[in-house]
Design an enzyme around this catalytic site. Structure first.
Site, PDB file in Angstrom:
ATOM      1  N   ARG A 188    -126.095 -24.019 -36.398  1.00  0.00           N
ATOM      2  CA  ARG A 188    -124.876 -23.252 -36.241  1.00  0.00           C
ATOM      3  C   ARG A 188    -123.432 -24.296 -36.433  1.00  0.00           C
ATOM      4  O   ARG A 188    -122.819 -24.194 -37.665  1.00  0.00           O
ATOM      5  CB  ARG A 188    -124.463 -23.025 -34.677  1.00  0.00           C
TER       6      ARG A 188
ATOM      7  N   HIS B  16    -120.454 -34.014 -26.502  1.00  0.00           N
ATOM      8  CA  HIS B  16    -120.617 -33.622 -27.989  1.00  0.00           C
ATOM      9  C   HIS B  16    -119.742 -34.235 -28.728  1.00  0.00           C
ATOM     10  O   HIS B  16    -118.453 -34.491 -28.923  1.00  0.00           O
ATOM     11  CB  HIS B  16    -120.022 -32.166 -28.223  1.00  0.00           C
TER      12      HIS B  16
ATOM     13  N   CYS C 208    -115.417 -30.522 -38.761  1.00  0.00           N
ATOM     14  CA  CYS C 208    -114.778 -29.661 -38.202  1.00  0.00           C
ATOM     15  C   CYS C 208    -113.849 -29.075 -39.167  1.00  0.00           C
ATOM     16  O   CYS C 208    -113.077 -29.842 -39.715  1.00  0.00           O
ATOM     17  CB  CYS C 208    -114.009 -30.345 -36.965  1.00  0.00           C
TER      18      CYS C 208
HETATM   19 MG    MG Z   1    -119.437 -30.833 -33.777  1.00  0.00          MG
END
Ligand code: MG
Length: 317
Positions: free
Chosen positions: A32, A225, A258
């Protein structure tokens, strides 16, 4: 469903202060978080093989896809097909990201049992990523989490830009703790603290985790994370483990970044994490050779080498 099924370390005694957990739950985000940044759409059968191989390599939580609107992330427009084609391995959880109620409707139709929502830790990122203000995001998530919990789903909350924001700079710890608490109060069972642009350092990680603990949110409710933009992801992970965290997000082969932070290089690579955990004697259940093979195979599908140091070290082709 037991606490162990939910990924909580129920049978593992809490670590001594400054010690390490006996076992870590790796939350694999490659399919994902990793693939959503790939411009070229990866064929469905490649995604399904990737998921299959990750589960075969011993990963017990594999975030599978996102029910984000297909116009926003065309790469994941096949979310329902991925779920339908998934070769589910017993004992493996396959959570999906759900951005809003429409996404939840699609996820429920696909028969998911685990979801995650993605919240912003700052006003600017909330407006850019969610198209609404920091406070307004919680009103959007409330019916998503409420309905999901009522349907018996497990819900995880991601909180992004926890350690720094590209537009706002440093993020006040109190703001992060308040946002995290609101997500847990909505019904999220676990909160994943995201260093979305990879700027965190270990002392900051300790300070943020201490602030959560002081606010009554223990490390057992938290995951971390990290991104490796400045080479700090493993150091930050080690700091989090010593602070009592035992759930760590990572991405096979270091896939992903990102889209809102141009400089943000990949997620912490699962292989790099596994190498460190092996050295520390912390259990994780992953077959490193099988995982590195999988990441090397995926890198060939994507046409460029894996950024993972451990994959590079282990795979010679
Ligand atoms: Mg990440």
């Amino acid at each position: 469903m037991s606490a162990l099924d939910l990924g909580l370390p129920a049978t593992v005694p809490p670590p001594e202060p400054g010690g390490l957990p006996a076992e870590v739950t790796i939350w694999e985000v490659g399919p994902r978080d990793g693939l959503q940044n790939e411009r070229e759409v990866v064929p469905l059968e490649v995604k399904l093989e990737f998921l299959h191989r990750l589960a075969e390599a011993g990963l017990r939580v594999v975030e599978t896809t996102s029910f984000v609107h297909p116009d926003w992330v065309p790469q994941l427009a096949d979310a329902a097909d991925v779920l339908a084609g998934l070769d589910r391995r017993p004992g493996v959880r396959y959570p999906v990201l759900v951005p809003n109620e429409r996404g939840l409707d699609r996820a429920l139709r696909a028969g998911v049992t685990d979801i995650a929502i993605f919240a912003a830790g700052t006003e600017t990122f909330s407006r850019r990523n969610l198209n609404r203000g920091f406070d307004a995001q919680f009103a959007m998530f409330e019916p998503v989490v409420g309905r999901a919990v009522a349907e018996g789903l497990a819900v995880r909350g991601y909180l992004s830009m926890v350690f720094g924001d590209p537009w706002e700079g440093p993020v006040p710890v109190e703001q992060v703790v308040t946002a995290g608490r609101r997500l847990l109060e909505l019904g999220c069972e676990q909160l994943s603290l995201g260093d979305t642009i990879g700027v965190a350092t270990p002392g900051q990680v300790e300070a943020v985790l201490r602030a959560f603990d002081a606010a009554g949110i223990p490390p057992a409710r938290l995951a971390v994370h990290f991104h490796d933009t400045y080479g700090q992801a493993l150091a930050n992970t080690a700091a989090a483990l010593r602070a009592g965290v035992s759930a760590v997000d990572s991405s096979a082969g270091g896939l992903g970044g990102c889209p809102y932070a141009k400089s943000a290089t990949g997620n912490l690579a699962t292989e790099d994490l596994v190498w460190m955990l092996d050295g520390l004697g912390v259990r994780h259940g992953v077959d490193l050779a099988a995982l590195a093979d999988t990441s090397a195979w995926m890198a060939r599908q994507l046409g460029r080498p894996s950024p993972s140091r451990v994959v590079k070290a282990l795979i010679s082709d």
